[in-house]
Write a protein that holds these residues in place. Structure first.
Motif, PDB file in Angstrom:
ATOM      1  N   GLY A  58      57.020 -42.753 -23.418  1.00  0.00           N
ATOM      2  CA  GLY A  58      56.439 -41.329 -23.916  1.00  0.00           C
ATOM      3  C   GLY A  58      55.275 -41.072 -23.108  1.00  0.00           C
ATOM      4  O   GLY A  58      54.310 -42.044 -22.654  1.00  0.00           O
ATOM      5  N   HIS A  59      54.651 -39.906 -22.923  1.00  0.00           N
ATOM      6  CA  HIS A  59      53.334 -39.386 -22.871  1.00  0.00           C
ATOM      7  C   HIS A  59      52.528 -39.429 -23.860  1.00  0.00           C
ATOM      8  O   HIS A  59      52.460 -38.957 -24.848  1.00  0.00           O
ATOM      9  N   TYR A  60      51.351 -40.476 -23.784  1.00  0.00           N
ATOM     10  CA  TYR A  60      50.519 -40.637 -24.820  1.00  0.00           C
ATOM     11  C   TYR A  60      49.094 -39.843 -24.491  1.00  0.00           C
ATOM     12  O   TYR A  60      48.616 -39.554 -23.454  1.00  0.00           O
ATOM     13  N   ALA A  61      48.623 -39.273 -25.596  1.00  0.00           N
ATOM     14  CA  ALA A  61      47.409 -38.349 -25.491  1.00  0.00           C
ATOM     15  C   ALA A  61      46.476 -38.533 -26.609  1.00  0.00           C
ATOM     16  O   ALA A  61      46.802 -38.797 -27.807  1.00  0.00           O
ATOM     17  N   PHE A  62      45.191 -38.592 -26.305  1.00  0.00           N
ATOM     18  CA  PHE A  62      44.199 -39.220 -27.340  1.00  0.00           C
ATOM     19  C   PHE A  62      43.169 -37.735 -27.580  1.00  0.00           C
ATOM     20  O   PHE A  62      42.747 -37.332 -26.489  1.00  0.00           O
ATOM     21  N   LEU A  63      42.773 -37.465 -28.707  1.00  0.00           N
ATOM     22  CA  LEU A  63      41.796 -36.359 -28.807  1.00  0.00           C
ATOM     23  C   LEU A  63      40.943 -36.743 -30.014  1.00  0.00           C
ATOM     24  O   LEU A  63      41.142 -37.373 -31.106  1.00  0.00           O
ATOM     25  N   ARG A  64      39.535 -36.487 -29.636  1.00  0.00           N
ATOM     26  CA  ARG A  64      38.377 -36.834 -30.694  1.00  0.00           C
ATOM     27  C   ARG A  64      38.041 -35.356 -31.180  1.00  0.00           C
ATOM     28  O   ARG A  64      37.617 -34.442 -30.429  1.00  0.00           O
ATOM     29  N   SER A  65      38.035 -35.169 -32.267  1.00  0.00           N
ATOM     30  CA  SER A  65      37.726 -33.857 -32.773  1.00  0.00           C
ATOM     31  C   SER A  65      36.675 -33.910 -33.895  1.00  0.00           C
ATOM     32  O   SER A  65      36.429 -34.760 -34.605  1.00  0.00           O
ATOM     33  N   ASP A  66      35.943 -32.719 -34.239  1.00  0.00           N
ATOM     34  CA  ASP A  66      35.020 -32.514 -35.175  1.00  0.00           C
ATOM     35  C   ASP A  66      35.714 -31.206 -35.909  1.00  0.00           C
ATOM     36  O   ASP A  66      35.225 -30.004 -35.250  1.00  0.00           O
ATOM     37  N   ALA A  67      36.348 -31.163 -37.086  1.00  0.00           N
ATOM     38  CA  ALA A  67      36.952 -30.007 -37.570  1.00  0.00           C
ATOM     39  C   ALA A  67      36.930 -30.293 -39.086  1.00  0.00           C
ATOM     40  O   ALA A  67      37.119 -31.204 -39.713  1.00  0.00           O
ATOM     41  N   PRO A  68      37.127 -29.080 -39.528  1.00  0.00           N
ATOM     42  CA  PRO A  68      37.446 -29.184 -41.041  1.00  0.00           C
ATOM     43  C   PRO A  68      39.048 -29.547 -41.505  1.00  0.00           C
ATOM     44  O   PRO A  68      39.834 -29.434 -40.518  1.00  0.00           O
ATOM     45  N   ALA A  69      39.189 -29.968 -42.532  1.00  0.00           N
ATOM     46  CA  ALA A  69      40.539 -30.555 -43.024  1.00  0.00           C
ATOM     47  C   ALA A  69      41.646 -29.482 -42.599  1.00  0.00           C
ATOM     48  O   ALA A  69      42.881 -29.846 -42.382  1.00  0.00           O
ATOM     49  N   SER A  70      41.344 -28.386 -42.964  1.00  0.00           N
ATOM     50  CA  SER A  70      42.376 -27.286 -42.953  1.00  0.00           C
ATOM     51  C   SER A  70      42.707 -27.188 -41.474  1.00  0.00           C
ATOM     52  O   SER A  70      44.008 -26.752 -41.159  1.00  0.00           O
TER      53      SER A  70
END
Length: 117
Positions: A58-70
């Motif tokens: 599978g293609h693996y991807a990684f994200l770091r985010s600063d976001a509200p729970a919604s």
């Protein structure tokens, strides 16, 4: 806003550009809902420990985010509905680590492990 790290696995028969397009697409979903993507990485095609939907890789991807729970809930909902995404993992973290993730570091650049007893 809370800080999150997301890892998702997409189908192996996608091209690299399609897999990277998924990163941009889901980053845009976060942005549209009031969050932002701090960093994203494409880890490439990796062999999985077991088959998922008859796929061995599978293609693996990684994200770091600063976001509200919604925003995170909406992104996860869309990932579950998307046919190309097989698995999703989201973790809430206290702070983001600077630099590349452990998957992207070379073996000699990684910090040394402590000895086992």
């Amino acid at each position: 806003m809370p800080l999150y790290e997301h890892v998702f696995i997409s189908r192996q028969d996608l091209s690299n550009t399609q897999a990277e397009g998924l990163i941009e697409h889901f980053g845009a979903v976060l942005s549209d809902n009031g969050g932002n993507v701090v960093d994203s990485e494409y880890w490439g095609v990796k062999t999985m420990a077991y088959k998922i939907n008859k796929n061995r890789k599978g293609h693996y991807a990684f994200l770091r985010s600063d976001a509200p729970a919604s925003a995170v809930h909406e992104m996860e909902r869309l990932m579950r509905l998307h046919d190309d995404v097989m698995r999703v993992l989201t973790i809430k973290v206290e702070e983001h680590v600077e630099g590349p993730s452990v998957q992207m570091q070379k073996r000699d650049e990684r910090p040394e492990r402590r000895e086992r007893r």
